[in-house]
Design an enzyme around this catalytic site. Structure first.
Site, short mmCIF file in Angstrom:
data_model
loop_
_atom_site.label_atom_id
_atom_site.label_comp_id
_atom_site.label_asym_id
_atom_site.label_seq_id
_atom_site.Cartn_x
_atom_site.Cartn_y
_atom_site.Cartn_z
N ILE A 91 -82.56 -68.53 8.45
CA ILE A 91 -81.40 -68.55 7.57
C ILE A 91 -81.54 -69.71 6.60
CG2 ILE A 91 -78.90 -68.89 7.53
CD1 ILE A 91 -78.75 -67.55 10.23
N LYS A 129 -74.88 -74.16 15.04
CA LYS A 129 -76.32 -74.12 14.80
C LYS A 129 -76.99 -74.94 15.90
CE LYS A 129 -79.88 -74.88 11.28
NZ LYS A 129 -80.81 -75.60 12.17
N GLU A 193 -80.54 -68.37 21.33
CA GLU A 193 -81.19 -69.68 21.39
C GLU A 193 -81.32 -70.15 22.84
OE1 GLU A 193 -82.31 -72.87 18.41
OE2 GLU A 193 -81.67 -70.78 18.26
N LYS A 317 -71.74 -66.49 8.54
CA LYS A 317 -72.27 -65.15 8.30
C LYS A 317 -71.14 -64.24 7.82
CE LYS A 317 -75.55 -65.60 12.15
NZ LYS A 317 -75.89 -65.10 13.52
N LYS A 341 -75.72 -77.85 7.42
CA LYS A 341 -76.07 -78.97 8.30
C LYS A 341 -75.06 -80.11 8.22
CE LYS A 341 -80.97 -78.67 9.28
NZ LYS A 341 -82.18 -79.48 9.47
N CYS A 438 -78.27 -121.32 20.55
CA CYS A 438 -77.98 -122.71 20.97
C CYS A 438 -79.19 -123.48 21.47
CB CYS A 438 -76.89 -122.70 22.03
SG CYS A 438 -77.43 -122.06 23.64
N CYS A 453 -79.07 -116.19 28.06
CA CYS A 453 -78.93 -117.59 27.69
C CYS A 453 -78.23 -118.32 28.83
CB CYS A 453 -78.13 -117.70 26.40
SG CYS A 453 -77.56 -119.38 26.04
#
Length: 705
Positions: A91, A129, A193, A317, A341, A438, A453
Site C-alpha cells: 500500500i 498498520k 500480519e 481503505k 505513518k 563534585c 558518586c
C-alpha cells in the site's frame, strides 16, 4: 561564468539512481531475507522516496528491476516457493506524519471518483498498520492448506509448517457462522500480519540472554519484535518456531472462489473473518469522511505506546468493494488505500560525544550526545546508554553512526551501532572513577551495574535528594521541609549543603513564593527542634548507601559515639551485627571522602547533637539467624518495639511469610500472614512466647528508638 570543475564531485541523476538502487536492494535483502536490518525503516523510506523523485523527474532512468517497481524481498532458497494467485501488493505510504494527511487522502479519493462537494462523505475502513510480517493463508473447503509470505509480491515462501504453530490461526474454519447459513468458500485466502507482542518479545530476549550467559553458542538477542517474528516464521524446523510466541491479525483477502454470500464492503469481510475465528484488531473502525479519519489517526496515535504490540501507522481503505474496483491500481499500489505513518521511532544519527550525568541518588549514567535528529515527534540530541556494561555491549563510540529510538515519553536510547560506517578505531568508552560534578570517588560495588558518586552530602547533583532524605520523619525530622520548598531553596542558591539549612533566617524563607510568615516561622522552629536528635537518626539521615534504619541503630549501639565510627576500619565495621563486606566498604568509602566529613563536622558545629556513650558490650544474641514475621495487635508491645527487641537479639524481622520464616508472632486480629503461616506449617507464637525466647518477661522500648 561557472567553473567547469565546480560540481565535478556531485553525482549525476543516473549515478545517484544507480547508487540508491544498489543501497535499497542491499537493505531490502537484509530486511526481508536475512531479517537483519542495518538501518531503521524511516531511513529506508527516505532513500526510497529519493529514488522515486529521481525516476519521476527522469523517466528514462526507470528500470524494470528498480525497487520502486517491486513490493518486497527475494524468496529464501531453503523454503519452497509459492506463486500468489492474487498478488500481495503493498500500500502507498503517506509520510506526512500530521493528522491532516488523512484529509489529503480523502481529497484524492473524491477527485478520483469525481465527487462534488455536496455528494456526501466517502466511507472508509481505518485499521492499524502492524509492524510484523505479511502473510497469506490459503484455505480449501475450510482447511488450511498453505501459508506463504509476501516475498516479492508475486511469489512468496511456503511457511505452512511454522504457521500451524500459531494458536490464533484456525487450522479449519467450521465455526458457528458457517453452520448458521454462511458457508466458507471453496477457496479462501486470508491476508494478515504475523507479529510478536512486546511482552512476548521481552520474555524471548530474556531467555536468549540466559542461554548466552550459560555459554550457549550461536545464540543472539533480537533487535525488535518484527525481526524476531520474521525469523521464527522462516525457520526450517517448526519446533523452533513453536518456541517463539507469535500472534496474528487478519486484515484482507486474496483469492476467493465459490462464495455465494460475499459481503460488499471491506468492513463486512473483516467482521465475517472475525465470526469465522480470525483475530481482527479491535481498533478497526468505519469512518465517514476526512474528519473521522483525522480523529482516528489522532486517537490511535495517543494510544500507540500503550498497545501491547508495535505499529508504525494506520491504514485507510475505501470501504465499498465496488468503489475499490472502480478506483483500481497504479503500478504497485491500490488507489483506494493508503498507509499513514506516525513519526518514526527510530532514526540514524552520529555520536558527537559521550558524557556522564549524575542523578539525584548519585547514579552515574553515560549519555550519548547526538547530532540533532527528529525522531518520535521531537528533535533528539541526547540518548541514554544506561550503564558502562550496556555501552560496551553495544560498543558505542564517539563518531559512530547509530540507530536511536524514542517511543512516546520514553527517554531516547541508542539501539545499535552501524559498525560498517565506523572510521578508524575510536577509543572504547570507560566510566570515570571520579564524579564529574563534585570530584568525589565514583565506585561500582560488586554485583552492581551502576557506578555511584560517594560525595552524597557535597555533590551538587544530589543536593535536593540529600536534603529531603536528611529531613524526613524517620531521620532528623524537619517538619514542613518538603519537595517544593527544597526545590526553591536549592534552585535559588540559598541552600547548597545540609549545614546551610541551619543558617536560614526568617527573611530568606518568608520571601519565597507561597511562603507565608507563619509557615516560615514553623520551618525555623522545626529546624531548631531537629538539632536535638539521636545518633541512629543522624546516621540514617546522612544517606550512606546500604545504611537503613536498622543498620544505623546497630552502628550506634556498637560504637556508642560518632567519632569512633568515623575512624572504624572495615574489619571493625564487620563486627557490627548484620554488617557484611559490601555495607562495611560502603560506610568506609563514605567517611573517607573529605567532603562528607566536612559536612558532618559543620552540622555538629551548627548545633546538631545527640546523646553519646561508651560502646555497648556485645549483647547475647539468642535469636541470631532466626527470621520472624509480626502480625496483629499485641497486648503490651507496639509493633516497632517488638521489632527492635527481636533485631537486638540478632533476629531478622521480615514483612512476609515464606518457607524460610522461623516464627510468626500473632496478636489480635492477625490477618493473611497467619493464614499463610498455617498453610506452610510455620511455627505461630504469641507475645508471651516471643518474650520467653528473648529471655525476658516484660516488654519495653528500645533505647535507640
Amino acid at each position: 561564468m561557472t567553473h567547469p570543475d565546480l560540481f565535478a564531485d556531485e553525482p549525476s541523476p543516473a549515478q545517484r539512481a544507480a547508487e540508491l538502487r544498489a543501497q535499497l536492494h542491499h537493505h531490502a535483502h537484509l530486511y526481508y531475507t536475512l531479517d537483519a536490518p542495518e538501518i531503521p525503516d524511516a531511513e529506508y523510506d527516505r532513500l526510497f522516496r529519493e529514488l522515486q523523485a529521481i525516476e519521476a523527474a527522469h523517466p528514462e532512468l526507470l528500470t524494470p528491476d528498480s525497487p520502486t517497481q517491486r513490493v518486497g524481498g527475494a524468496v529464501l532458497k531453503s523454503l519452497p516457493s509459492v506463486r500468489h494467485a492474487v498478488p500481495m501488493l503493498s500500500i502507498r505510504t503517506e509520510t506526512d506524519t500530521e493528522a491532516t494527511g488523512a484529509a489529503a487522502f480523502d481529497g484524492r479519493i473524491r477527485r478520483e471518483l469525481g465527487l462534488a462537494e455536496g455528494d456526501g462523505p466517502v466511507e472508509y475502513v481505518a485499521e492499524l498498520k502492524f509492524d510484523g510480517l505479511a502473510m497469506s493463508l490459503r484455505y480449501e473447503r475450510g482447511v488450511l492448506v498453505q501459508a506463504a509470505t509476501r516475498g516479492d509480491g508475486e511469489s512468496g515462501e511456503d511457511v505452512t509448517h511454522n504457521i500451524r504453530t500459531i494458536g490464533q490461526i484456525p487450522l479449519r474454519i467450521d465455526g458457528a457462522a458457517a453452520t448458521a447459513g454462511d458457508p466458507v468458500p471453496a477457496v479462501l485466502e486470508v491476508r494478515g500480519e504475523v507479529y510478536m507482542r512486546r511482552d512476548d518479545f521481552e520474555a524471548l530476549n530474556e531467555r536468549q540472554r540466559q542461554k548466552i550467559a550459560a555459554g550457549a553458542k550461536g545464540e543472539k538477542t533480537f533487535v525488535n519484535p518484527r525481526n524476531a517474528a520474521a525469523g521464527a516464521v522462516r525457520q526450517l524446523d517448526s519446533g523452533i518456531a513453536a518456541q517463539r510466541p507469535l500472534s496474528f491479525f487478519a486484515y484482507g483477502l486474496g483469492e476467493v472462489v465459490g462464495d455465494q454470500r460475499a459481503p460488499d464492503t471491506q468492513f463486512g469481510w473483516l467482521m465475517r473473518l472475525k465470526a469465522w475465528g480470525f483475530p481482527v484488531a479491535e481498533q478497526t473502525a468505519v469512518c465517514r469522511g476526512a474528519d473521522e479519519l483525522v480523529a482516528f489517526h489522532q486517537r490511535i496515535g495517543a494510544q500507540r505506546d500503550q498497545l501491547p504490540y508495535d505499529i508504525d501507522g494506520v491504514v485507510y481503505k475505501v470501504n465499498s468493494l465496488a468503489l475499490q474496483q472502480q478506483l483500481g491500481f497504479v503500478t504497485r499500489e491500490p488507489r483506494w488505500a493508503v498507509a499513514h505513518k506516525y513519526p518514526a521511532q527510530e532514526q540514524l544519527t552520529t555520536v558527537l560525544a559521550i558524557d556522564v550525568q549524575v542523578g539525584r541518588t548519585g547514579k552515574l549514567t553515560p549519555v550519548a550526545k547526538l547530532a540533532p535528529v527528529f525522531v518520535g515527534g521531537v528533535t533528539v540530541t541526547n540518548a541514554t546508554l544506561h550503564n558502562e556494561d550496556e555501552a560496551r555491549r553495544k560498543d558505542v563510540r564517539v563518531g559512530d553512526t547509530v540507530i536511536v529510538r524514542r517511543a512516546g515519553d520514553v527517554i531516547p536510547e541508542v539501539v545499535s551501532v552501524l559498525l560498517d560506517k565506523r572510521e578508524g578505531e575510536p577509543p572504547v568508552f570507560t566510566m570515570p572513577h571520579e564524579c564529574p560534578v563534585c570530584g568525589s570517588a565514583a565506585v561500582r560495588e560488586e554485583g552492581e551495574v551502576d557506578y555511584r558518586c560517594t560525595g552524597g552530602l557535597f555533590c551538587a547533583a544530589q543536593r535536593k535528594q540529600a536534603i529531603l532524605h536528611y529531613a524526613q520523619r524517620r531521620a532528623v525530622d524537619i517538619e514542613g521541609l518538603g519537595d517544593k520548598l527544597v526545590e526553591q531553596l536549592v534552585d535559588a542558591g540559598v541552600v547548597n549543603t545540609l549545614p546551610d539549612l541551619y543558617k536560614l533566617g526568617f527573611t530568606a524563607l518568608a520571601s519565597l513564593e507561597r511562603m507565608a510568615d507563619k509557615s516560615a516561622q514553623n520551618v525555623l522552629d522545626a529546624l531548631a527542634k531537629s538539632k536535638t536528635t539521636t545518633l541512629p537518626r543522624f546516621l540514617f539521615g546522612l544517606g550512606i548507601r546500604h545504611v537503613g534504619e536498622a543498620t544505623a541503630k546497630d552502628l550506634a549501639r556498637h560504637f556508642g559515639s560518632l567519632d569512633r565510627l568515623l575512624d572504624a576500619s572495615v574489619d571493625e565495621l564487620l563486627q557490627v551485627n548484620d554488617v557484611g563486606p559490601v555495607v562495611a566498604q560502603s560506610i568506609r568509602t563514605f567517611f573517607d571522602q573529605p567532603h562528607n566529613r566536612e559536612v558532618v563536622e559543620q552540622l555538629r558545629a551548627a548545633g546538631v547533637s545527640w546523646p553519646e556513650g561508651e560502646p555497648a558490650e556485645r549483647a547475647p544474641q539468642p535469636l541470631l539467624g532466626k527470621t520472624f514475621v509480626l502480625t496483629g495487635t499485641f497486648p503490651t508491645l507496639k509493633r516497632d518495639e517488638a521489632k527492635a527487641m527481636l533485631e537486638a537479639a540478632g533476629a531478622k524481622v521480615a514483612g512476609s511469610v515464606s518457607k524460610k520464616t522461623d516464627y510468626v508472632v500473632a496478636g489480635e486480629e492477625a490477618g493473611s500472614k497467619l493464614d499463610k503461616a498455617q498453610e506452610l506449617g510455620v511455627a505461630v507464637i504469641d507475645e508471651a512466647q516471643m518474650l520467653a525466647l528473648l529471655g525476658t518477661g516484660t516488654g519495653g522500648e528500645s533505647d535507640l528508638t
